[in-house]
Design a protein around this motif. Sequence first.
Motif, PDB file in Angstrom:
ATOM      1  N   UNK A   1       0.841  -1.203   0.000  1.00  0.00           N
ATOM      2  CA  UNK A   1       0.000   0.000   0.000  1.00  0.00           C
ATOM      3  C   UNK A   1       0.872   1.247   0.000  1.00  0.00           C
ATOM      4  N   UNK A   2       1.983   1.199   0.754  1.00  0.00           N
ATOM      5  CA  UNK A   2       2.887   2.359   0.788  1.00  0.00           C
ATOM      6  C   UNK A   2       3.492   2.600  -0.597  1.00  0.00           C
ATOM      7  N   UNK A   3       3.779   1.502  -1.325  1.00  0.00           N
ATOM      8  CA  UNK A   3       4.418   1.642  -2.630  1.00  0.00           C
ATOM      9  C   UNK A   3       3.423   2.065  -3.704  1.00  0.00           C
ATOM     10  N   UNK A   4       2.273   1.395  -3.727  1.00  0.00           N
ATOM     11  CA  UNK A   4       1.350   1.578  -4.852  1.00  0.00           C
ATOM     12  C   UNK A   4       0.405   2.754  -4.643  1.00  0.00           C
ATOM     13  N   UNK A   5       0.143   3.111  -3.400  1.00  0.00           N
ATOM     14  CA  UNK A   5      -0.815   4.186  -3.151  1.00  0.00           C
ATOM     15  C   UNK A   5      -0.145   5.389  -2.508  1.00  0.00           C
ATOM     16  N   UNK A   6       0.689   5.133  -1.513  1.00  0.00           N
ATOM     17  CA  UNK A   6       1.388   6.247  -0.876  1.00  0.00           C
ATOM     18  C   UNK A   6       0.732   6.667   0.430  1.00  0.00           C
ATOM     19  N   UNK A   7       1.582   6.943   1.413  1.00  0.00           N
ATOM     20  CA  UNK A   7       1.100   7.255   2.753  1.00  0.00           C
ATOM     21  C   UNK A   7       0.193   8.486   2.769  1.00  0.00           C
ATOM     22  N   UNK A   8       0.525   9.510   1.974  1.00  0.00           N
ATOM     23  CA  UNK A   8      -0.250  10.756   2.019  1.00  0.00           C
ATOM     24  C   UNK A   8      -1.677  10.526   1.551  1.00  0.00           C
ATOM     25  N   UNK A   9      -1.822   9.757   0.460  1.00  0.00           N
ATOM     26  CA  UNK A   9      -3.155   9.491  -0.079  1.00  0.00           C
ATOM     27  C   UNK A   9      -3.984   8.698   0.927  1.00  0.00           C
ATOM     28  N   UNK A  10      -3.336   7.706   1.564  1.00  0.00           N
ATOM     29  CA  UNK A  10      -4.062   6.878   2.531  1.00  0.00           C
ATOM     30  C   UNK A  10      -4.512   7.725   3.711  1.00  0.00           C
ATOM     31  N   UNK A  11      -3.601   8.546   4.207  1.00  0.00           N
ATOM     32  CA  UNK A  11      -3.941   9.355   5.372  1.00  0.00           C
ATOM     33  C   UNK A  11      -5.080  10.313   5.047  1.00  0.00           C
ATOM     34  N   UNK A  12      -5.145  10.771   3.792  1.00  0.00           N
ATOM     35  CA  UNK A  12      -6.169  11.740   3.426  1.00  0.00           C
ATOM     36  C   UNK A  12      -7.498  11.079   3.064  1.00  0.00           C
ATOM     37  N   UNK A  13      -7.487   9.747   2.834  1.00  0.00           N
ATOM     38  CA  UNK A  13      -8.715   9.059   2.418  1.00  0.00           C
ATOM     39  C   UNK A  13      -9.718   9.032   3.562  1.00  0.00           C
ATOM     40  N   UNK A  14     -11.017   8.922   3.222  1.00  0.00           N
ATOM     41  CA  UNK A  14     -11.993   8.739   4.300  1.00  0.00           C
ATOM     42  C   UNK A  14     -11.674   7.429   5.014  1.00  0.00           C
ATOM     43  N   UNK A  15     -11.653   7.450   6.337  1.00  0.00           N
ATOM     44  CA  UNK A  15     -11.267   6.251   7.075  1.00  0.00           C
ATOM     45  C   UNK A  15      -9.798   6.253   7.452  1.00  0.00           C
TER      46      UNK A  15
END
Lengths: 534, 118
Positions: free
Chosen positions: A307-321
């Motif tokens: 997930x860190x490689x394909x999506x990126x920490x910033x996007x995950x942190x900003x996603x709902x949830x």
Amino acid sequence: MLHLETSASPGEPWLNIAIFGAFVAITLIIVFRASRNNKTAADYYAAGRSFTGGQNGSAIAGDYLSAASFLGIVGAIAITGYDGFLYSIGFLVAWLVALLLVAELLRNTGRYTMADVLSFRLKQRPVRIAAAITTLVVCFFYLLAQMAGAGGLVSLLLGISDGVGQAVVITVVGALMILYVLIGGMKGTTWVQIIKAVLLIAGAGVMTVWVLALHGFNLSTLLEHAVATAGTPAILEPGLKYGVSEISKLDFLSLGLALVLGTAALPHVLMRFYTVPTAKEARKSVVWAIWLIGIFYVFTLVLGYGAAALIGADVIAAAPGGANSAAPLLAFELGGPILLGLISAIAFATILAVVAGLTITAAASFAHDIYASVIKKGKAEPGSEVKVARRTVVVIGIVAIIGGIGANGQNVAFLVALAFAIAASANLPTILYSLFWKRFTTRGAVWSMYGGLISAIVLIIFSPVVSGNETAMIKGADFDVFPLSNPGIVSIPLAFFLGWLGTVLDKNLESPEKQAEMEVRSLTGVGAEKATEH
Amino acid sequence: MGNDAPSAETTEPTVDFRAVQQSPEFQRLRSRHRRFVFPVTIACLLWYLAYVLLAGYAHDFMSTPVFGSINIGLLLGLAQIVTTFAVTMWYVSFANRRLDPLSAELRAELEPATGVTR
């Protein structure tokens, strides 16, 4: 970040709901079929003690691999890198304590609840009440974590971002859980957990192979990709979350202690050992559980960095949830709406199975320890205990729904770590002392349980989790006088100390006959509860 | 079964558990069990604690790359998983060989006396 900005929910909400609905329908049929023989308390609480080690081991994995393990750890690794991995290690190594010191002895001496063992050779009333209270509190914290996970998942999957919509879905999850436990008892709950464990491990396995395949089946390449996306090699090194200051390092040590000592004291895990016919099967269950859980945590390592490689920490942190959405987002990235729907249904199933296990544990503890043993002094009408347990299930379900609506948005792995800290402080010292220390007395048990419970909760209340900063539960207030967010490093040694102190100061010695009986039974299995015949 | 008396009172009091506890057979079982589980548990917890302390306080050591992007920290973490599996299998084989025969023997002697049939 594109696909997140265009819609609040990647994937098709209706597809997600349909897949989840199919899971609920199938499991409900199984629960109905499994529950036809639920007659006695042994059936309702301990599934007639009729499961095999392999079945129970899978159910333990299903019970233990909660939303915290799946959503929480994948999210924690995706965002804080190595520090997230440390959760997995603690959660796994902890099983050695359960295997070596607790599982078999507990199976041989108890019947339905943790309190059975703790009060075996001590004074029934005070010890049972204390053990029932700690059971209820630990289950409540754990439930809160699962329900918070449900809320986060819902916001991501169904595109429901308003509070009312999320509350409705949490209510539906809670109502389903009540239905499962009410009808199925321990047998139904166990089957739901087995099915869920198989689905979860298979789903995580497929995603793991997929992520590795994208990186030429080379872990090093995957890690390089994660570093490239994150823009810093710090994601592979310890300290991203816990290395910022001396206090946070100490906090990390505290967390590690709570994780490794908490498992063997979790009431809903302990209760699972009563669902097998013998201590040897209890041992086999733990072995199965350790293998399944260990393999699953290796998967989460790959998934988190994936997930860190394909999506990126910033996007995950900003996603709902937030962090909890890393695993579902990764599923969408890999397999589009269908894999997202499948993985989300599995995650819902995970939450459902775990809350069912927690609910039946809490209900059994209330009905068996408080109602039947303390209020009715062991002379309850036949059948009334199970009736009380069923009513308690409804009450706990409602409390969990309300708590879940309130606890939306916290990282679930973190909330579960608090439950572990409370369990390790309030329960573990008394479990170990009563099994292994001849001299241990009622006063020691009561001091240790209440001391551990109260110190852990008070420290949490005065910690940065509850107040004093932007991410705290109560944002405006400022009473965080205790600097650590996990109380384990203080409350666990304190509880061990209080158990010792209470015992040496107690002039009333306990019955040596009972101690002899407990020790002989715990090691030989003489007189242990047998499987019920159907 | 609905009215459950506290667990301690379920066994018929026909067995003299104190005598059993003092018997050499039981003492042998007890010491075998303890001599395995105590040191092994303590060793595993120390090994885990050492790992946690390294992760917390030896950042540079843990970040040392071994091959590719894989560093010492990751290998030590995986080593924790491997030792957990290894200790599990070790205990199972120990319990099957050294504990189960003894406890089965004792149980066979005592069960008729408690009136429980298998």
